[in-house]
Design an enzyme around this catalytic site. Structure first.
Site, PDB file in Angstrom:
ATOM      1  CG  ASP A   8      -2.253   0.835   1.028  1.00 10.10           C
ATOM      2  OD1 ASP A   8      -2.448   1.367  -0.032  1.00 10.10           O
ATOM      3  OD2 ASP A   8      -3.030   0.885   1.793  1.00 10.10           O
ATOM      4  N   GLY A   9       0.332   2.207  -0.428  1.00 12.44           N
ATOM      5  CA  GLY A   9       0.809   3.654  -0.457  1.00 12.44           C
ATOM      6  C   GLY A   9       0.203   4.813   0.258  1.00 12.44           C
ATOM      7  CD  GLU A  43      -1.569   2.222  -3.538  1.00  8.63           C
ATOM      8  OE1 GLU A  43      -1.302   1.053  -3.400  1.00  8.63           O
ATOM      9  OE2 GLU A  43      -2.564   2.669  -2.958  1.00  8.63           O
ATOM     10  CG  ASP A  67      -5.744  -0.213  -1.174  1.00  4.00           C
ATOM     11  OD1 ASP A  67      -4.615   0.283  -1.892  1.00  4.00           O
ATOM     12  OD2 ASP A  67      -5.859   0.314  -0.180  1.00  4.00           O
ATOM     13  CG  HIS A 121      -9.337   2.818   3.956  1.00  9.73           C
ATOM     14  ND1 HIS A 121      -8.208   3.171   4.748  1.00  9.73           N
ATOM     15  CD2 HIS A 121      -8.849   3.624   2.856  1.00  9.73           C
ATOM     16  CE1 HIS A 121      -7.377   3.858   4.199  1.00  9.73           C
ATOM     17  NE2 HIS A 121      -7.708   4.180   2.917  1.00  9.73           N
ATOM     18  CG  ASP A 131      -4.138   2.407   5.045  1.00  8.21           C
ATOM     19  OD1 ASP A 131      -3.900   3.273   4.121  1.00  8.21           O
ATOM     20  OD2 ASP A 131      -4.380   2.977   6.135  1.00  8.21           O
TER      21      ASP A 131
END
Length: 323
Positions: A8-9, A43, A67, A121, A131
């Site tokens: 994730d980023g 990301e 995501d 989320h 995240d």
């Protein structure tokens, strides 16, 4: 065996202080970032570092939970075409984040991997952990403090790396061909827009100072249907509302991010437009209905435009093939 990890980023301000992270478990993760970057950069860097961190385990399948539809499509769908065109898009413009993409292209050579889209989320444990660490890295750069980089995966084969790999492993599905993506089935929805950092949010010019809302909306709709506009991700980002959704003629639900990327790659618009009606539903809302005619047939379309206080933006669109 399969190593399953989330990548994730995060970017505060997007662009702004940015972070990235991948996560297998509490004993196997890594994070980093930059003083200034975008969410997309984070990301991509998370995926790149995950490939690098597991390079000493080439026999392990890599299952990447992500995501970001932008990352998944870039790596698994668009990158081969971009490479053939000299890392340029279909409109001839340079590919964004090209250096990171080139490094990912090199890192995945000979690897067995697949991506799985997960909703951001939404309580997915691995995604939430990645995240949290990416956002913490971005916050550290914002505050000028040291980033918690994490234990990593081990720099070379050994007991620590083997232990982490064992903890991360699960029953492996049928392996993908070496260096190739094994399809999961294309997701139809995803949560967060990935491309806001690429947009120029300039005010939308009106056709004329005394033009009615209906006339302004019709002009903007026609502009959005032109191939040169559809291929310009900056302009489509201005025209589409941040909460834009579309129900396509196939019944698929499209988010703003998915529509923008699809239009950029396939900008051809309908050949003919016949306006059927423009109805003001309120001071700040106009419903536009029209028919489009293309080689594939005709479709009836409706667009809901709203004024956000500064400009008119497309909030919802639906297209239905005409019987």
């Amino acid at each position: 065996m399969t190593i399953t990890a989330a990548a994730d980023g995060s970017a505060l301000g997007n662009p702004g202080p940015a972070g990235w992270a991948w996560y297998v478990n509490d004993d196997c993760w890594r994070a980093g970032g930059w003083p200034h970057g975008t969410n997309n950069m984070g990301e991509l860097m998370a995926v790149l570092d995950l490939f690098r961190a597991t390079a000493h385990l080439p026999g392990e399948d890599l299952h990447i939970l992500c995501d970001s539809q932008y990352v998944i499509n870039s790596v698994t769908k668009w990158m081969p075409g971009w490479k053939r065109k000299g890392w340029r898009k279909s409109d001839g413009k340079p590919v964004m984040n090209v250096e990171l993409l080139k490094e990912i292209d090199q890192a995945l050579a000979g690897r067995k991997y697949k991506f799985e889209w997960v909703r951001g989320h939404a309580g997915h444990d691995l995604n939430e952990a990645a995240d949290d660490r990416a956002r913490a890295a971005a916050t550290a750069y914002q505050q000028g403090v040291a980033v918690r980089q994490g234990p990593g995966f081990g720099a070379a084969p050994g007991e620590a790396a083997a232990s982490a790999a064992q903890a991360a492993s699960q029953a492996a599905p049928q392996a993908a061909p070496s260096g190739r993506q094994e399809p999961f089935g294309e997701p139809t929805l995803f949560d967060e827009p990935d491309l806001f950092s690429e947009l120029d949010e300039d005010p939308t010019p009106a056709p004329g100072t005394d033009a009615s809302p209906e006339a302004i909306v019709e002009a903007l709709e026609r502009e959005l249907l032109r191939p040169e506009t559809r291929s310009d991700i900056g302009r489509t980002g201005v025209l589409l509302h941040p909460d834009f959704t579309e129900i396509g003629s196939s019944g698929r639900i499209w988010t703003r991010d998915a529509v923008m990327m699809s239009l950029e790659e396939n900008p051809d618009g309908p050949a003919e437009v016949e306006i059927l009606g423009a109805d003001r539903l309120g001071d700040q809302i106009v419903l536009l209905t029209y028919r489009t005619t293309a080689r594939s047939g005709t479709a009836l379309r409706s667009s809901l435009w709203v004024h956000d206080g500064a400009q008119w933006r497309l909030r919802f669109h639906q297209g239905t093939p005409e019987a």
